[in-house]
Scaffold this active site. Structure first.
Site, short mmCIF file in Angstrom:
data_model
loop_
_atom_site.label_atom_id
_atom_site.label_comp_id
_atom_site.label_asym_id
_atom_site.label_seq_id
_atom_site.Cartn_x
_atom_site.Cartn_y
_atom_site.Cartn_z
N TYR A 1 -0.56 8.40 -2.69
CA TYR A 1 -0.68 7.38 -3.76
C TYR A 1 -1.90 8.87 -4.53
CZ TYR A 1 2.74 3.72 -3.30
OH TYR A 1 3.52 3.26 -3.64
N GLY A 2 -3.08 8.29 -3.68
CA GLY A 2 -4.54 9.45 -4.13
C GLY A 2 -4.41 10.97 -5.24
N HIS B 1 -8.30 3.98 3.72
CA HIS B 1 -8.14 4.75 5.12
C HIS B 1 -9.83 5.23 5.46
CE1 HIS B 1 -4.50 5.48 4.63
NE2 HIS B 1 -4.01 6.40 5.15
N CYS C 1 -3.96 -0.83 -1.81
CA CYS C 1 -4.23 0.84 -2.19
C CYS C 1 -5.46 0.46 -3.11
CB CYS C 1 -2.71 1.20 -2.34
SG CYS C 1 -2.28 2.78 -3.02
N GLU D 1 -5.31 9.39 9.43
CA GLU D 1 -3.46 8.80 9.40
C GLU D 1 -3.51 9.59 11.11
OE1 GLU D 1 -0.33 7.81 7.43
OE2 GLU D 1 -1.72 7.18 6.10
N ASP E 1 1.09 -0.85 -0.22
CA ASP E 1 -0.03 0.08 -0.05
C ASP E 1 0.96 0.83 -0.02
OD1 ASP E 1 -3.02 1.62 0.44
OD2 ASP E 1 -1.62 1.78 2.86
N SER E 2 0.83 2.46 0.13
CA SER E 2 1.04 3.77 -0.29
C SER E 2 1.86 4.02 1.68
CB SER E 2 0.36 5.01 -0.30
OG SER E 2 -1.15 4.74 0.14
N CYS F 1 -11.79 3.51 -0.64
CA CYS F 1 -9.91 4.05 -0.34
C CYS F 1 -9.18 3.06 1.27
CB CYS F 1 -10.63 5.48 -0.03
SG CYS F 1 -8.53 6.12 0.66
N1 DGL Z 1 -4.09 3.83 -0.09
C1 DGL Z 1 -4.69 4.68 -0.85
C2 DGL Z 1 -5.64 4.10 -1.76
O1 DGL Z 1 -6.42 3.35 -0.78
C3 DGL Z 1 -5.00 6.19 -0.08
C4 DGL Z 1 -4.20 6.81 0.21
C5 DGL Z 1 -2.85 7.64 -0.86
O2 DGL Z 1 -3.68 8.24 -1.03
O3 DGL Z 1 -1.45 7.16 -0.47
O4 DGL Z 1 -6.42 5.21 -2.23
#
Ligand code: DGL
Length: 268
Positions: A42-43, A186, A73, A152, A10-11, A184
């Site tokens: 990453y978003g 989170h 992710c 976060e 994941d990011s 997402c």
């Molecule tokens: N892991 C990213 C997602 O599920 C969320 C966090 C990010 O933007 O990196 O899209």
């Protein structure tokens, strides 16, 4: 029978919501997790950048001899899954298709909402995956970029999260969806808040659970499952800040994170 670990990336920390489901549904599998904490988020990044990162993350996991890779992710699943599948030989799955399956199963009115990062929403990957299964569906998408930093920060239960979620979601309610994909990593942490705003008639979909179920059948179909029934080993790697990962990630997983190492992902 294959005792090699499953690789998950994941990011950053959010992918642990997927790991949690894999631990529950596949309790005898070892897991190697990589969180790209140096390059999160990453978003908001381009497809080119995300694809480069996703390839490096996969090469790193393969160096740990993983038998399959889960892209936890949503953004990387939306933007890089096809490229990874054409480059690497092990089974690789993302969270979009499983999330789409669960949404189509849940909807009764055919009105589905999707919330995610800008990258995920703009890619329309959920939309395509859902439409493949259900042509007549009405889909409404909304990026909610502030949800990631709130989670976060460990602020999911604070009043400020409720206020921000209300601002994003209240105008969205006019679309009268009956199903909302938490697209997402989170957002499942904000289930209580989002559920309160959307109301009881809207089913919230957490793609993580369906992803773990799909992983289980892929392992089974390919004869890759670990049938040894011994206590599994969980190993974590990050590209920066292992202490923060340990603290916040422990809350995501509801368990202590041990075996955590910082690596230089640019080498892969
Ligand atoms: N892991 C990213 C997602 O599920 C969320 C966090 C990010 O933007 O990196 O899209």
């Amino acid at each position: 029978m294959d005792t090699r670990p499953i690789g998950v990336f994941d990011s950053g920390i959010g992918g642990l919501t997927v790991v949690k489901e894999i631990m529950r549904i596949l309790p005898y599998e070892d897991i190697v997790y990589f969180g790209d904490t140096a390059r999160v988020p990453y978003g908001s990044k381009s497809q080119e950048t995300i694809t480069k990162f996703a390839k490096q993350n996969s090469r790193f996991l393969l160096s740990k001899d993983v038998k399959a890779i889960v892209i936890a992710c949503n953004t990387a699943s939306a933007l890089a899954l096809d490229e990874l599948n054409s480059e690497f030989d092990v089974p690789i799955i993302g969270v979009i298709k499983p999330g789409a399956n669960a949404a189509v199963r849940a909807t009764k009115t055919g009105r589905i909402g999707i919330i995610g990062t800008e990258g995920t929403v703009n890619s329309r990957a959920y939309e395509r995956a859902i439409r493949k299964l259900f042509k007549e569906v009405e889909i409404f998408s909304l990026p909610c970029p502030l949800f990631v930093p709130l989670v976060e920060e460990g602020w999911a239960e604070k009043e400020v999260s409720y206020m921000i979620a209300k601002d994003y979601l209240e105008p969205f309610k006019k679309f009268e969806i009956d199903t909302l994909v938490l697209g997402c990593t989170h957002y499942p942490i904000l289930t209580n808040v989002i559920g309160k705003i959307m109301g009881e008639d809207v089913t919230l979909i957490n793609p993580a659970e369906e992803t773990a179920i799909e992983l289980k059948s892929i392992l089974f179909e390919n004869g890759l499952q670990n049938t040894s029934k011994r206590k599994p080993e969980y190993t974590y790697y990050v590209s920066d800040n292992p202490d923060k990962f340990k603290k916040v990630g422990g809350n995501f997983l509801n368990r202590e994170i041990e075996n955590i190492t910082k690596i230089d992902i640019e080498k892969f």
